[in-house]
Write an enzyme that holds these catalytic residues in place. Structure first.
Site, PDB file in Angstrom:
ATOM      1  N   ASP A  76      47.207  27.219  25.634  1.00  0.00           N
ATOM      2  CA  ASP A  76      47.519  28.468  24.929  1.00  0.00           C
ATOM      3  C   ASP A  76      48.958  28.459  24.438  1.00  0.00           C
ATOM      4  O   ASP A  76      49.877  28.087  25.171  1.00  0.00           O
ATOM      5  CB  ASP A  76      47.317  29.664  25.858  1.00  0.00           C
ATOM      6  N   TYR A  92      56.610  32.047  20.808  1.00  0.00           N
ATOM      7  CA  TYR A  92      57.185  31.169  21.814  1.00  0.00           C
ATOM      8  C   TYR A  92      58.148  30.169  21.176  1.00  0.00           C
ATOM      9  O   TYR A  92      57.760  29.106  20.681  1.00  0.00           O
ATOM     10  CB  TYR A  92      56.086  30.421  22.567  1.00  0.00           C
ATOM     11  N   LYS A 129      48.046  32.994  18.614  1.00  0.00           N
ATOM     12  CA  LYS A 129      48.080  34.450  18.491  1.00  0.00           C
ATOM     13  C   LYS A 129      48.553  34.895  17.113  1.00  0.00           C
ATOM     14  O   LYS A 129      49.208  34.140  16.391  1.00  0.00           O
ATOM     15  CB  LYS A 129      48.983  35.036  19.590  1.00  0.00           C
ATOM     16  N   GLY A 170      50.700  35.073  34.103  1.00  0.00           N
ATOM     17  CA  GLY A 170      51.617  35.748  35.014  1.00  0.00           C
ATOM     18  C   GLY A 170      51.081  35.975  36.409  1.00  0.00           C
ATOM     19  O   GLY A 170      51.241  37.076  36.956  1.00  0.00           O
ATOM     20  N   SER A 188      56.045  37.526  37.556  1.00  0.00           N
ATOM     21  CA  SER A 188      57.386  37.148  37.102  1.00  0.00           C
ATOM     22  C   SER A 188      58.195  36.394  38.141  1.00  0.00           C
ATOM     23  O   SER A 188      59.367  36.110  37.917  1.00  0.00           O
ATOM     24  CB  SER A 188      58.198  38.365  36.629  1.00  0.00           C
ATOM     25  N   GLY A 189      57.601  36.088  39.288  1.00  0.00           N
ATOM     26  CA  GLY A 189      58.323  35.218  40.211  1.00  0.00           C
ATOM     27  C   GLY A 189      58.171  35.514  41.684  1.00  0.00           C
ATOM     28  O   GLY A 189      58.157  34.605  42.503  1.00  0.00           O
TER      29      GLY A 189
END
Length: 350
Positions: free
Chosen positions: A57, A62, A88, A240, A244-245
């Site tokens: 993807d 990006y 996209k 995700g 985010s981490g």
């Protein structure tokens, strides 16, 4: 669980879209937050392919086209026919003066500025530009990018972009491309399940790339959205998975949640989840990666990787055996939604 296990995005598309249980998310290869060398980018893509990953993807956003261009180099090695590709629409990349460049969260980007455009012409122009950057004749999945509140800044702005998509021909363009067989499936790539649910009420979508909204920490989507996906046979590509981490690092000082510092209540919840994982001698990051695939609507998960080491680590995490008792303990301690399907249940059903 194996990376190379495959499932269909849904059973409805005229051309079946087969997805490996792990895909490759291309945002990091656009130099997200930090510069990634071409050598590392190609090594990451090659490691994914060598591990058996066959879903890739990317998006114009990006790196203002850099990720798509890097995908194009790799696909020449892999053979376009050997992978499933999604990109996209929604952002046009226009030439501009140096002070007009809009890199967003990406660094070392080309001299381009972003213009949001969800009209018929915008969709067609965006798709053509993406095909040129990747140097392919078509994509398999085309996703409406970032019509959510998080990306647009307000509910009103999000609603306006959705309205533009339907009132000014963007959705019609997607339908035409799918009906003609140029693409196999249409959907949206967003950060919120609510806008996906809204889109399902307005059109015929095959799947959604949902980032961070169904994870080991968040299962609110189980209340209405994911049951609707099951009913309508709509597949979810899960981005995700670590919020985010924090689900990768654990509740360490400075841990990130939803692109910011994790608030105290999230830190505390993660500590409790970590304790259950530790009791079962399991790494939190492995549990987070595998949990999402327990839901029947989640067809693949796409963690990021910026080099071969990170990609190989993700593969190892997905294939790490996890005791069934870990999932049942998380449920019994109220740390996951009582109706959350568990990976152990999915594997037994299979």
């Amino acid at each position: 669980m194996k990376v190379t296990d495959t499932t269909l995005l849904n059973a409805r598309t005229a051309r079946p879209v087969s997805l490996t249980r792990m895909g490759f998310g291309g945002a990091p290869l656009g130099n997200l937050y930090r510069k990634v060398s071409d050598e590392d980018a190609q090594a990451a893509l090659q490691a994914a392919y060598d591990a058996g990953i066959r879903y890739f993807d990317t998006a114009p956003q990006y790196g203002l086209g850099r990720s798509e261009e890097r995908f194009g180099v790799a696909l020449k090695r892999f053979g376009r026919e050997n992978v499933q590709l999604s990109t996209k629409i929604g952002r046009l990349l226009l030439d501009c003066e140096p002070h007009e460049v809009t890199p967003e969260a990406f660094v070392d980007v080309p001299q381009k500025r972003i213009v949001f455009d969800y009209t018929y012409d915008g969709v067609m122009r965006s798709y053509e530009a993406s095909r040129n950057r990747v140097d392919v004749s078509n994509a398999d999945i085309l996703l409406v990018h970032d019509v959510c509140v998080f990306s647009q800044g307000s509910q009103e702005a999000s609603d306006a972009k959705v309205k533009e998509l339907f009132d000014r021909g963007g959705y019609r363009a997607l339908r035409e491309l799918r009906d003609a067989g140029d693409i196999a499936a249409i959907g949206a790539g967003v950060n919120e399940w609510q806008v996906c649910e809204k889109l399902l009420g307005l059109g015929d979508f095959d799947g959604f790339l949902l980032a961070g909204r169904y994870t080991l920490l968040e299962q609110e989507a189980l209340e209405s959205f994911l049951p609707l996906c099951e009913k309508r046979d709509v597949g979810i590509i899960l981005g995700g998975p670590y919020n985010s981490g924090i689900l990768a690092t654990g509740a360490i000082p400075g841990a990130k949640y939803n692109y910011g510092d994790a608030p105290p209540e999230i830190m505390e919840r993660v500590r409790k989840i970590e304790a259950v994982c530790a009791a079962h001698d399991t790494r939190l990051i492995a549990a987070a990666l595998q949990f999402v695939l327990g839901h029947p609507s989640v067809k693949t998960v796409i963690p990021g990787g910026v080099n071969a080491r990170e990609v190989n680590s993700n593969v190892e995490l997905l294939e790490t055996p996890i005791p069934d008792g870990l999932w049942s303990d998380l449920r019994s301690e109220g740390l996951i939604h009582p109706n959350a399907p568990l990976p152990s249940e999915a594997s037994h059903a299979a």
